[in-house]
Write a protein that holds these residues in place. Sequence first.
Motif, PDB file in Angstrom:
ATOM      1  N   PHE A  70      30.488  46.425  46.391  1.00  0.00           N
ATOM      2  CA  PHE A  70      31.897  46.755  46.596  1.00  0.00           C
ATOM      3  C   PHE A  70      32.697  45.475  46.806  1.00  0.00           C
ATOM      4  N   PHE A  71      34.018  45.608  46.780  1.00  0.00           N
ATOM      5  CA  PHE A  71      34.911  44.470  46.994  1.00  0.00           C
ATOM      6  C   PHE A  71      35.669  44.647  48.300  1.00  0.00           C
ATOM      7  N   SER A  72      36.097  43.548  48.879  1.00  0.00           N
ATOM      8  CA  SER A  72      36.847  43.595  50.136  1.00  0.00           C
ATOM      9  C   SER A  72      38.282  44.058  49.895  1.00  0.00           C
ATOM     10  N   LYS A  73      38.929  44.475  50.962  1.00  0.00           N
ATOM     11  CA  LYS A  73      40.338  44.851  50.881  1.00  0.00           C
ATOM     12  C   LYS A  73      41.170  43.679  50.353  1.00  0.00           C
ATOM     13  N   ASN A  74      40.886  42.472  50.824  1.00  0.00           N
ATOM     14  CA  ASN A  74      41.650  41.312  50.368  1.00  0.00           C
ATOM     15  C   ASN A  74      41.456  41.043  48.880  1.00  0.00           C
ATOM     16  N   THR A  75      40.266  41.269  48.369  1.00  0.00           N
ATOM     17  CA  THR A  75      40.025  41.096  46.935  1.00  0.00           C
ATOM     18  C   THR A  75      40.847  42.089  46.128  1.00  0.00           C
ATOM     19  N   TRP A  76      40.885  43.341  46.588  1.00  0.00           N
ATOM     20  CA  TRP A  76      41.703  44.346  45.896  1.00  0.00           C
ATOM     21  C   TRP A  76      43.182  43.986  45.972  1.00  0.00           C
ATOM     22  N   LYS A  77      43.618  43.597  47.140  1.00  0.00           N
ATOM     23  CA  LYS A  77      45.028  43.238  47.326  1.00  0.00           C
ATOM     24  C   LYS A  77      45.417  42.091  46.393  1.00  0.00           C
ATOM     25  N   LYS A  78      44.571  41.082  46.310  1.00  0.00           N
ATOM     26  CA  LYS A  78      44.814  39.946  45.424  1.00  0.00           C
ATOM     27  C   LYS A  78      44.890  40.409  43.965  1.00  0.00           C
ATOM     28  N   GLY A  79      43.980  41.257  43.560  1.00  0.00           N
ATOM     29  CA  GLY A  79      43.965  41.765  42.184  1.00  0.00           C
ATOM     30  C   GLY A  79      45.219  42.536  41.836  1.00  0.00           C
ATOM     31  N   PHE A  80      45.651  43.422  42.729  1.00  0.00           N
ATOM     32  CA  PHE A  80      46.870  44.191  42.474  1.00  0.00           C
ATOM     33  C   PHE A  80      48.094  43.278  42.441  1.00  0.00           C
ATOM     34  N   ARG A  81      48.154  42.299  43.321  1.00  0.00           N
ATOM     35  CA  ARG A  81      49.279  41.353  43.303  1.00  0.00           C
ATOM     36  C   ARG A  81      49.296  40.545  42.011  1.00  0.00           C
ATOM     37  N   GLU A  82      48.129  40.043  41.600  1.00  0.00           N
ATOM     38  CA  GLU A  82      48.052  39.278  40.353  1.00  0.00           C
ATOM     39  C   GLU A  82      48.436  40.120  39.143  1.00  0.00           C
ATOM     40  N   ALA A  83      48.211  41.419  39.226  1.00  0.00           N
ATOM     41  CA  ALA A  83      48.582  42.324  38.138  1.00  0.00           C
ATOM     42  C   ALA A  83      50.075  42.664  38.161  1.00  0.00           C
ATOM     43  N   GLY A  84      50.775  42.250  39.212  1.00  0.00           N
ATOM     44  CA  GLY A  84      52.222  42.462  39.271  1.00  0.00           C
ATOM     45  C   GLY A  84      52.694  43.595  40.155  1.00  0.00           C
ATOM     46  N   PHE A  85      51.777  44.216  40.892  1.00  0.00           N
ATOM     47  CA  PHE A  85      52.193  45.285  41.796  1.00  0.00           C
ATOM     48  C   PHE A  85      52.833  44.679  43.036  1.00  0.00           C
ATOM     49  N   LYS A  86      53.874  45.321  43.527  1.00  0.00           N
ATOM     50  CA  LYS A  86      54.609  44.816  44.693  1.00  0.00           C
ATOM     51  C   LYS A  86      54.146  45.458  45.994  1.00  0.00           C
ATOM     52  N   SER A  87      53.675  46.693  45.925  1.00  0.00           N
ATOM     53  CA  SER A  87      53.312  47.441  47.118  1.00  0.00           C
ATOM     54  C   SER A  87      51.819  47.773  47.080  1.00  0.00           C
ATOM     55  N   PHE A  88      51.164  47.626  48.243  1.00  0.00           N
ATOM     56  CA  PHE A  88      49.728  47.878  48.363  1.00  0.00           C
ATOM     57  C   PHE A  88      49.495  48.461  49.751  1.00  0.00           C
ATOM     58  N   LYS A  89      49.247  49.768  49.828  1.00  0.00           N
ATOM     59  CA  LYS A  89      49.057  50.432  51.117  1.00  0.00           C
ATOM     60  C   LYS A  89      47.690  51.089  51.165  1.00  0.00           C
ATOM     61  N   GLU A  90      47.015  50.923  52.311  1.00  0.00           N
ATOM     62  CA  GLU A  90      45.690  51.507  52.506  1.00  0.00           C
ATOM     63  C   GLU A  90      45.753  52.658  53.503  1.00  0.00           C
ATOM     64  N   ILE A  91      45.030  53.720  53.175  1.00  0.00           N
ATOM     65  CA  ILE A  91      44.813  54.845  54.084  1.00  0.00           C
ATOM     66  C   ILE A  91      43.302  55.042  54.142  1.00  0.00           C
ATOM     67  N   LYS A  92      42.735  55.059  55.343  1.00  0.00           N
ATOM     68  CA  LYS A  92      41.300  55.316  55.474  1.00  0.00           C
ATOM     69  C   LYS A  92      41.053  56.804  55.286  1.00  0.00           C
ATOM     70  N   PHE A  93      40.253  57.145  54.300  1.00  0.00           N
ATOM     71  CA  PHE A  93      39.913  58.526  53.987  1.00  0.00           C
ATOM     72  C   PHE A  93      38.746  58.984  54.856  1.00  0.00           C
ATOM     73  N   THR A  94      37.769  58.121  54.984  1.00  0.00           N
ATOM     74  CA  THR A  94      36.628  58.279  55.889  1.00  0.00           C
ATOM     75  C   THR A  94      36.342  56.869  56.405  1.00  0.00           C
ATOM     76  N   PRO A  95      35.417  56.687  57.337  1.00  0.00           N
ATOM     77  CA  PRO A  95      35.087  55.311  57.733  1.00  0.00           C
ATOM     78  C   PRO A  95      34.574  54.467  56.563  1.00  0.00           C
ATOM     79  N   PHE A  96      34.125  55.138  55.492  1.00  0.00           N
ATOM     80  CA  PHE A  96      33.502  54.449  54.366  1.00  0.00           C
ATOM     81  C   PHE A  96      34.403  54.324  53.139  1.00  0.00           C
ATOM     82  N   MET A  97      35.432  55.139  53.046  1.00  0.00           N
ATOM     83  CA  MET A  97      36.275  55.185  51.842  1.00  0.00           C
ATOM     84  C   MET A  97      37.730  54.906  52.197  1.00  0.00           C
ATOM     85  N   SER A  98      38.388  54.161  51.310  1.00  0.00           N
ATOM     86  CA  SER A  98      39.811  53.864  51.476  1.00  0.00           C
ATOM     87  C   SER A  98      40.572  54.390  50.263  1.00  0.00           C
ATOM     88  N   ILE A  99      41.778  54.849  50.524  1.00  0.00           N
ATOM     89  CA  ILE A  99      42.709  55.219  49.458  1.00  0.00           C
ATOM     90  C   ILE A  99      43.782  54.147  49.443  1.00  0.00           C
TER      91      ILE A  99
END
Length: 104
Positions: A70-99
């Motif tokens: 799996f990848f870290s939250k920061n890795t995902w955030k960096k990827g979405f920013r590099e792709a041009g997304f402006k907003s990145f919000k996390e919601i914990k779905f379970t202790p193991f899964m994030s939306i």
Amino acid sequence: MNSNSIPLNDNSVDNIFLLSAIHEIRKHDEKVQFLKECQRVCKPNGNVIMVEHLRDFPNFAAFTIGFTHFFSKNTWKKGFREAGFKSFKEIKFTPFMSIFKCNQ
């Protein structure tokens, strides 16, 4: 499907749901290109909603060494920013899964 070419028109969808799959794109540049494609096909107020495990302690406890797939939250955030997304919000779905909800 080719990860760098989603067969949809520009600005043609309201939402894209990525459910526990995009972590299979292992190369960062390819992942960013795929996210750029997601942005291209989303309408101006569209969203990309991604559900993923993270490389974090709860997933280490559950999967031991397997959590490195799996990848870290920061890795995902960096990827979405590099792709041009402006907003990145996390919601914990379970202790193991994030939306993650990302938009332009």
